[in-house]
Motif scaffolding. Sequence first.
Motif, PDB file in Angstrom:
ATOM      1  N   TYR A 179       0.830  -1.204   0.000  1.00  0.00           N
ATOM      2  CA  TYR A 179       0.000   0.000   0.000  1.00  0.00           C
ATOM      3  C   TYR A 179       0.863   1.252   0.000  1.00  0.00           C
ATOM      4  CZ  TYR A 179      -3.835   3.171   1.117  1.00  0.00           C
ATOM      5  OH  TYR A 179      -4.770   4.182   1.069  1.00  0.00           O
ATOM      6  N   ASN A 180       0.553   2.157  -0.910  1.00  0.00           N
ATOM      7  CA  ASN A 180       1.274   3.418  -1.027  1.00  0.00           C
ATOM      8  C   ASN A 180       0.574   4.463  -0.153  1.00  0.00           C
ATOM      9  OD1 ASN A 180       2.183   6.018  -1.921  1.00  0.00           O
ATOM     10  ND2 ASN A 180       2.886   5.084  -3.838  1.00  0.00           N
ATOM     11  N   GLN A 181       1.145   4.719   1.006  1.00  0.00           N
ATOM     12  CA  GLN A 181       0.505   5.628   1.955  1.00  0.00           C
ATOM     13  C   GLN A 181       0.429   7.048   1.414  1.00  0.00           C
ATOM     14  OE1 GLN A 181       2.370   5.670   5.795  1.00  0.00           O
ATOM     15  NE2 GLN A 181       0.732   6.825   6.765  1.00  0.00           N
ATOM     16  N   GLN A 182       1.463   7.458   0.709  1.00  0.00           N
ATOM     17  CA  GLN A 182       1.496   8.822   0.199  1.00  0.00           C
ATOM     18  C   GLN A 182       0.407   9.062  -0.843  1.00  0.00           C
ATOM     19  OE1 GLN A 182       5.325   9.999  -1.263  1.00  0.00           O
ATOM     20  NE2 GLN A 182       4.665  12.038  -1.908  1.00  0.00           N
ATOM     21  N   GLU A 183       0.220   8.087  -1.745  1.00  0.00           N
ATOM     22  CA  GLU A 183      -0.777   8.239  -2.799  1.00  0.00           C
ATOM     23  C   GLU A 183      -2.118   7.631  -2.439  1.00  0.00           C
ATOM     24  OE1 GLU A 183       0.603   7.032  -6.615  1.00  0.00           O
ATOM     25  OE2 GLU A 183       2.569   8.000  -6.378  1.00  0.00           O
ATOM     26  N   GLN A 184      -2.183   6.988  -1.247  1.00  0.00           N
ATOM     27  CA  GLN A 184      -3.442   6.400  -0.763  1.00  0.00           C
ATOM     28  C   GLN A 184      -4.018   5.391  -1.754  1.00  0.00           C
ATOM     29  OE1 GLN A 184      -5.137   7.562   2.528  1.00  0.00           O
ATOM     30  NE2 GLN A 184      -2.917   7.673   2.596  1.00  0.00           N
ATOM     31  N   LYS A 185      -3.158   4.502  -2.205  1.00  0.00           N
ATOM     32  CA  LYS A 185      -3.623   3.451  -3.115  1.00  0.00           C
ATOM     33  C   LYS A 185      -2.704   2.248  -3.017  1.00  0.00           C
ATOM     34  CE  LYS A 185      -1.124   4.850  -7.335  1.00  0.00           C
ATOM     35  NZ  LYS A 185      -0.452   3.545  -7.552  1.00  0.00           N
ATOM     36  N   TRP A 186      -3.202   1.123  -3.491  1.00  0.00           N
ATOM     37  CA  TRP A 186      -2.404  -0.101  -3.498  1.00  0.00           C
ATOM     38  C   TRP A 186      -1.492  -0.103  -4.709  1.00  0.00           C
ATOM     39  CZ3 TRP A 186      -2.270  -3.255   0.577  1.00  0.00           C
ATOM     40  CH2 TRP A 186      -3.331  -3.210   1.487  1.00  0.00           C
ATOM     41  N   ASP A 187      -0.193  -0.187  -4.480  1.00  0.00           N
ATOM     42  CA  ASP A 187       0.758  -0.306  -5.582  1.00  0.00           C
ATOM     43  C   ASP A 187       0.771  -1.727  -6.133  1.00  0.00           C
ATOM     44  OD1 ASP A 187       1.537   2.306  -5.553  1.00  0.00           O
ATOM     45  OD2 ASP A 187       3.330   1.978  -4.329  1.00  0.00           O
ATOM     46  N   ALA A 188       0.528  -2.699  -5.255  1.00  0.00           N
ATOM     47  CA  ALA A 188       0.541  -4.095  -5.695  1.00  0.00           C
ATOM     48  C   ALA A 188      -0.382  -4.919  -4.816  1.00  0.00           C
ATOM     49  CB  ALA A 188       1.953  -4.674  -5.631  1.00  0.00           C
ATOM     50  N   VAL A 189      -1.133  -5.797  -5.474  1.00  0.00           N
ATOM     51  CA  VAL A 189      -1.918  -6.819  -4.776  1.00  0.00           C
ATOM     52  C   VAL A 189      -1.580  -8.118  -5.500  1.00  0.00           C
ATOM     53  CG1 VAL A 189      -4.184  -7.614  -4.057  1.00  0.00           C
ATOM     54  CG2 VAL A 189      -3.735  -5.169  -4.211  1.00  0.00           C
ATOM     55  N   ALA A 190      -0.489  -8.737  -5.071  1.00  0.00           N
ATOM     56  CA  ALA A 190       0.064  -9.868  -5.800  1.00  0.00           C
ATOM     57  C   ALA A 190      -0.003 -11.140  -4.964  1.00  0.00           C
ATOM     58  CB  ALA A 190       1.512  -9.588  -6.196  1.00  0.00           C
ATOM     59  N   GLY A 191       0.213 -12.256  -5.639  1.00  0.00           N
ATOM     60  CA  GLY A 191       0.165 -13.549  -4.975  1.00  0.00           C
ATOM     61  C   GLY A 191      -1.004 -14.373  -5.486  1.00  0.00           C
ATOM     62  N   VAL A 192      -0.902 -15.687  -5.322  1.00  0.00           N
ATOM     63  CA  VAL A 192      -1.953 -16.570  -5.819  1.00  0.00           C
ATOM     64  C   VAL A 192      -2.320 -17.603  -4.755  1.00  0.00           C
ATOM     65  CG1 VAL A 192      -1.223 -16.310  -8.217  1.00  0.00           C
ATOM     66  CG2 VAL A 192      -0.318 -18.203  -6.868  1.00  0.00           C
ATOM     67  N   ASN A 193      -3.490 -18.184  -4.951  1.00  0.00           N
ATOM     68  CA  ASN A 193      -4.035 -19.203  -4.062  1.00  0.00           C
ATOM     69  C   ASN A 193      -4.305 -20.441  -4.916  1.00  0.00           C
ATOM     70  OD1 ASN A 193      -5.867 -20.858  -2.650  1.00  0.00           O
ATOM     71  ND2 ASN A 193      -6.845 -19.138  -1.636  1.00  0.00           N
ATOM     72  N   ILE A 194      -3.733 -21.567  -4.536  1.00  0.00           N
ATOM     73  CA  ILE A 194      -3.838 -22.794  -5.331  1.00  0.00           C
ATOM     74  C   ILE A 194      -4.385 -23.908  -4.444  1.00  0.00           C
ATOM     75  CG2 ILE A 194      -2.549 -24.483  -6.715  1.00  0.00           C
ATOM     76  CD1 ILE A 194      -0.350 -22.068  -6.754  1.00  0.00           C
ATOM     77  N   THR A 195      -5.369 -24.641  -4.948  1.00  0.00           N
ATOM     78  CA  THR A 195      -5.877 -25.792  -4.214  1.00  0.00           C
ATOM     79  C   THR A 195      -5.132 -27.033  -4.683  1.00  0.00           C
ATOM     80  OG1 THR A 195      -8.055 -24.754  -4.121  1.00  0.00           O
ATOM     81  CG2 THR A 195      -7.922 -27.075  -3.525  1.00  0.00           C
ATOM     82  N   LEU A 196      -4.418 -27.671  -3.768  1.00  0.00           N
ATOM     83  CA  LEU A 196      -3.628 -28.861  -4.090  1.00  0.00           C
ATOM     84  C   LEU A 196      -4.373 -30.129  -3.665  1.00  0.00           C
ATOM     85  CD1 LEU A 196      -0.146 -27.630  -2.825  1.00  0.00           C
ATOM     86  CD2 LEU A 196      -1.048 -27.529  -5.162  1.00  0.00           C
ATOM     87  N   GLY A 197      -4.092 -31.204  -4.375  1.00  0.00           N
ATOM     88  CA  GLY A 197      -4.705 -32.484  -4.056  1.00  0.00           C
ATOM     89  C   GLY A 197      -5.925 -32.795  -4.892  1.00  0.00           C
ATOM     90  N   LEU A 198      -6.358 -31.831  -5.726  1.00  0.00           N
ATOM     91  CA  LEU A 198      -7.528 -32.039  -6.581  1.00  0.00           C
ATOM     92  C   LEU A 198      -7.149 -32.815  -7.841  1.00  0.00           C
ATOM     93  CD1 LEU A 198      -8.958 -28.386  -6.545  1.00  0.00           C
ATOM     94  CD2 LEU A 198      -9.836 -30.325  -5.227  1.00  0.00           C
ATOM     95  N   PRO A 199      -8.122 -33.452  -8.500  1.00  0.00           N
ATOM     96  CA  PRO A 199      -7.836 -34.107  -9.785  1.00  0.00           C
ATOM     97  C   PRO A 199      -7.770 -33.114 -10.940  1.00  0.00           C
ATOM     98  CG  PRO A 199     -10.136 -34.415  -9.202  1.00  0.00           C
ATOM     99  CD  PRO A 199      -9.490 -33.731  -8.027  1.00  0.00           C
ATOM    100  N   ILE A 200      -8.089 -31.839 -10.686  1.00  0.00           N
ATOM    101  CA  ILE A 200      -8.035 -30.786 -11.698  1.00  0.00           C
ATOM    102  C   ILE A 200      -7.194 -29.635 -11.150  1.00  0.00           C
ATOM    103  CG2 ILE A 200     -10.262 -31.394 -12.709  1.00  0.00           C
ATOM    104  CD1 ILE A 200     -11.526 -29.104 -11.127  1.00  0.00           C
ATOM    105  N   ILE A 201      -6.832 -28.698 -12.025  1.00  0.00           N
ATOM    106  CA  ILE A 201      -6.013 -27.559 -11.621  1.00  0.00           C
ATOM    107  C   ILE A 201      -6.911 -26.392 -11.258  1.00  0.00           C
ATOM    108  CG2 ILE A 201      -4.297 -25.872 -12.397  1.00  0.00           C
ATOM    109  CD1 ILE A 201      -3.288 -28.115 -14.328  1.00  0.00           C
ATOM    110  N   ARG A 202      -6.701 -25.839 -10.063  1.00  0.00           N
ATOM    111  CA  ARG A 202      -7.437 -24.654  -9.640  1.00  0.00           C
ATOM    112  C   ARG A 202      -6.475 -23.654  -9.007  1.00  0.00           C
ATOM    113  NH1 ARG A 202      -9.074 -22.159  -4.263  1.00  0.00           N
ATOM    114  NH2 ARG A 202     -10.036 -20.275  -5.096  1.00  0.00           N
ATOM    115  N   VAL A 203      -6.422 -22.461  -9.595  1.00  0.00           N
ATOM    116  CA  VAL A 203      -5.622 -21.361  -9.064  1.00  0.00           C
ATOM    117  C   VAL A 203      -6.545 -20.157  -8.925  1.00  0.00           C
ATOM    118  CG1 VAL A 203      -3.503 -20.013  -9.324  1.00  0.00           C
ATOM    119  CG2 VAL A 203      -3.664 -22.271 -10.379  1.00  0.00           C
TER     120      VAL A 203
END
Length: 333
Positions: free
Chosen positions: A274-298
């Motif tokens: 979060y950019n405090q000076q500009e009052q906005k998010w500079d980055a919202v990064a990262g992923v969530n992956i469900t493991l153990g499934l028979p299909i791919i889910r991200v």
Amino acid sequence: MGDPASIGPEITIKAFADKALYDKCNPLIVGDASVMEAALSIVDHEEMKIHIIEHVSEAEYKYGTIDVLDMKLVDIDKLNRGEVSAMAGEAAFQYVRKVIELAVDKEVDATVTNAFNKEAVNLAGHHYSGHTEIYADYTGTKNYTMMLAHENVRVVHVSTHVSLREACDRVKKQRVLDVIRIANQACKDLGIATPKIGVAGLNPHSGENGLFGREEIVEIIPAIEAARTEGINADGPVPPDTVFSKARGGWYDIVVAMYHDQGHIPLKVLGFVYNQQEQKWDAVAGVNITLGLPIIRVSVDHGTAFDQAGTGTASELSLVNAIDYAIIFANNS
């Protein structure tokens, strides 16, 4: 597409507006075409066209033309962006059911989910605590876990959407061992030949030899020892306040966390800027992956961001990261 009242449609358009996406995969959207049409103007991409399809085989996969498998579940005139509603919850739930069906039937190679609002989904009569549980239910998967990833830091969880009190009770040898195994396989699926796994302790200082709790002695250490006998390079229990610094420094390819916030907080500190000076998010990064499934889910690693819905300002970075991870898994599966 995610919840129709969320930032999901907007960041999806932004991700599809990058020609590089089409060089990496054949992307299509499961959602409502009317909502996606409206999102084009919100994010100033009126030059792009929505191509409505009813079957995957009808997709064109041409840059500038966005293929949308239209579920026709939203009355666009009644959609209030940024608000919880049963209509939006029902639509979001059915989009998830549809992509699971497409993946199970091998019509698509991988699935990527935008966020939905748990309250809205429950208002629609579907009592799930998140995407992970829906995927597990509709694929008949019993042994699964959530993985979060940002740059070189990855974490899987022994438990997720339960109270902290219940989370402590779920730290059992067999479950810890199962998650270590899943973590090891996930790293291999990402192309890491010999994964190094850091297993976090549950208690401060990993229990300090029983002074602050015995879960490490009774449950976690036996699980680590069992994993090592299987040839898995598992280390620990590592004190929770240092294990992520070590992972960031390259000591570990993945960390096994004992509960939801133990894993989520450090990943979001890294990925959400979060950019405090500009009052906005500079980055919202990262992923969530469900493991153990028979299909791919991200999935994206953020919520519906109702406060930003309809403004066109939300960042698509997490969604782009999620698509990239889905491609890696699909190419290695």
